[in-house]
Design a protein around this motif. Structure first.
Motif, mmCIF file in Angstrom:
data_model
loop_
_atom_site.group_PDB
_atom_site.id
_atom_site.type_symbol
_atom_site.label_atom_id
_atom_site.label_comp_id
_atom_site.label_asym_id
_atom_site.label_seq_id
_atom_site.Cartn_x
_atom_site.Cartn_y
_atom_site.Cartn_z
ATOM 1 N N THR A 171 0.845 -1.248 0.020
ATOM 2 C CA THR A 171 0.014 0.049 -0.176
ATOM 3 C C THR A 171 0.894 1.235 0.105
ATOM 4 O O THR A 171 2.076 1.307 0.189
ATOM 5 C CB THR A 171 -0.932 0.102 1.369
ATOM 6 N N GLU A 172 0.325 2.358 -0.310
ATOM 7 C CA GLU A 172 0.925 3.585 -0.285
ATOM 8 C C GLU A 172 1.615 3.907 1.063
ATOM 9 O O GLU A 172 2.959 4.579 1.047
ATOM 10 C CB GLU A 172 0.085 4.685 -0.847
ATOM 11 N N PRO A 173 1.101 3.824 2.228
ATOM 12 C CA PRO A 173 1.966 3.944 3.525
ATOM 13 C C PRO A 173 2.960 3.196 3.680
ATOM 14 O O PRO A 173 3.865 3.705 4.220
ATOM 15 C CB PRO A 173 0.922 3.933 4.456
ATOM 16 N N GLN A 174 2.859 2.045 3.215
ATOM 17 C CA GLN A 174 3.937 0.994 3.322
ATOM 18 C C GLN A 174 5.099 1.455 2.427
ATOM 19 O O GLN A 174 6.323 1.175 2.694
ATOM 20 C CB GLN A 174 3.476 -0.321 3.202
ATOM 21 N N ILE A 175 4.769 1.875 1.453
ATOM 22 C CA ILE A 175 5.783 2.171 0.356
ATOM 23 C C ILE A 175 6.550 3.594 1.055
ATOM 24 O O ILE A 175 7.917 3.698 0.805
ATOM 25 C CB ILE A 175 5.376 2.655 -0.998
ATOM 26 N N TRP A 176 5.896 4.548 1.565
ATOM 27 C CA TRP A 176 6.437 5.637 1.893
ATOM 28 C C TRP A 176 7.140 5.286 3.364
ATOM 29 O O TRP A 176 8.271 5.892 3.657
ATOM 30 C CB TRP A 176 5.578 6.899 2.358
ATOM 31 N N THR A 177 7.025 4.334 4.156
ATOM 32 C CA THR A 177 7.605 3.732 5.045
ATOM 33 C C THR A 177 9.074 3.200 4.813
ATOM 34 O O THR A 177 10.054 3.558 5.312
ATOM 35 C CB THR A 177 6.936 2.752 5.893
ATOM 36 N N MET A 178 9.047 2.520 3.610
ATOM 37 C CA MET A 178 10.217 1.866 3.002
ATOM 38 C C MET A 178 11.187 3.056 2.412
ATOM 39 O O MET A 178 12.537 3.054 2.697
ATOM 40 C CB MET A 178 9.861 0.949 1.772
ATOM 41 N N ILE A 179 10.411 4.051 1.891
ATOM 42 C CA ILE A 179 11.435 5.120 1.318
ATOM 43 C C ILE A 179 12.056 5.742 2.880
ATOM 44 O O ILE A 179 13.197 6.283 2.519
ATOM 45 C CB ILE A 179 10.574 6.218 0.489
ATOM 46 N N GLY A 180 11.196 5.976 3.857
ATOM 47 C CA GLY A 180 11.738 6.679 4.870
ATOM 48 C C GLY A 180 12.961 6.026 5.584
ATOM 49 O O GLY A 180 13.940 6.254 5.763
ATOM 50 N N ALA A 181 12.766 4.863 5.519
ATOM 51 C CA ALA A 181 13.563 3.756 6.188
ATOM 52 C C ALA A 181 15.010 3.637 5.340
ATOM 53 O O ALA A 181 15.934 3.712 5.908
ATOM 54 C CB ALA A 181 13.126 2.376 6.286
ATOM 55 N N PHE A 182 14.609 3.604 4.100
ATOM 56 C CA PHE A 182 16.017 3.667 3.228
ATOM 57 C C PHE A 182 16.675 4.842 3.347
ATOM 58 O O PHE A 182 17.936 5.056 3.451
ATOM 59 C CB PHE A 182 15.539 3.688 1.833
ATOM 60 N N ALA A 183 15.807 5.921 3.442
ATOM 61 C CA ALA A 183 16.583 7.545 3.564
ATOM 62 C C ALA A 183 17.429 7.481 4.690
ATOM 63 O O ALA A 183 18.612 8.031 5.000
ATOM 64 C CB ALA A 183 15.532 8.375 3.400
ATOM 65 N N ALA A 184 16.483 7.137 5.947
ATOM 66 C CA ALA A 184 17.211 7.170 7.254
ATOM 67 C C ALA A 184 18.561 6.080 7.245
ATOM 68 O O ALA A 184 19.673 6.476 7.857
ATOM 69 C CB ALA A 184 16.594 6.553 8.177
ATOM 70 N N LEU A 185 18.524 4.885 6.640
ATOM 71 C CA LEU A 185 19.583 4.177 6.396
ATOM 72 C C LEU A 185 20.940 4.813 5.767
ATOM 73 O O LEU A 185 22.080 4.831 6.113
ATOM 74 C CB LEU A 185 19.523 2.908 5.973
ATOM 75 N N MET A 186 20.268 5.326 4.492
ATOM 76 C CA MET A 186 21.612 6.243 3.680
ATOM 77 C C MET A 186 22.293 7.258 4.699
ATOM 78 O O MET A 186 23.259 7.533 4.673
ATOM 79 C CB MET A 186 21.238 6.676 2.559
ATOM 80 N N PHE A 187 21.508 8.017 5.329
ATOM 81 C CA PHE A 187 21.939 9.174 6.218
ATOM 82 C C PHE A 187 22.689 8.720 7.162
ATOM 83 O O PHE A 187 23.600 9.155 7.482
ATOM 84 C CB PHE A 187 20.560 9.879 6.689
ATOM 85 N N GLY A 188 22.377 7.527 7.775
ATOM 86 C CA GLY A 188 23.188 7.045 8.899
ATOM 87 C C GLY A 188 24.569 6.335 8.393
ATOM 88 O O GLY A 188 25.567 6.545 9.170
ATOM 89 N N MET A 189 24.411 5.873 7.098
ATOM 90 C CA MET A 189 25.748 5.278 6.715
ATOM 91 C C MET A 189 26.712 6.530 6.011
ATOM 92 O O MET A 189 27.841 6.332 6.474
ATOM 93 C CB MET A 189 25.512 4.450 5.494
#
Length: 99
Positions: free
Chosen positions: A27-45
């Motif tokens: 669903t769209e909220p799941q997609i936005w959650t995945m985008i947010g998690a990926f962005a947080a992972l990239m920022f942390g790295m």
């Protein structure tokens, strides 16, 4: 040829569940959650890589500073030795005592 057209037309009428064959529908909220998690992972790295890079750079510069200071000390001792030798030569050749 005609059967190919019929297959294409039938593909247009398929719903999302039959078209994805083995893929998980999100669903769209799941997609936005995945985008947010990926962005947080990239920022942390990027934060970790930049922190490690700065630490390594500081360590290398600290080592370079220590080596340069020791070499400048050696050059200073050599200059002191040359100064002592020149004073001895001036004293021996001219009979002058420079202070």
């Amino acid at each position: 040829m005609l059967s190919g057209l019929n297959n294409r037309a039938s593909l247009g009428r398929m719903d999302a569940t039959t078209h994805t064959r083995g893929m998980i529908a999100m669903t769209e909220p799941q997609i936005w959650t995945m985008i947010g998690a990926f962005a947080a992972l990239m920022f942390g790295m990027m934060t970790m890589v930049s922190t490690v890079f700065i630490r390594v750079l500081r360590a290398e510069l600290g080592g370079l500073r220590a080596e340069m200071n020791s070499r400048f000390e050696i050059v200073g001792h050599r200059i002191d030795g040359l100064d002592r030798d020149v004073q001895a030569l001036v004293k021996r050749n001219f009979g002058l005592d420079r202070e």
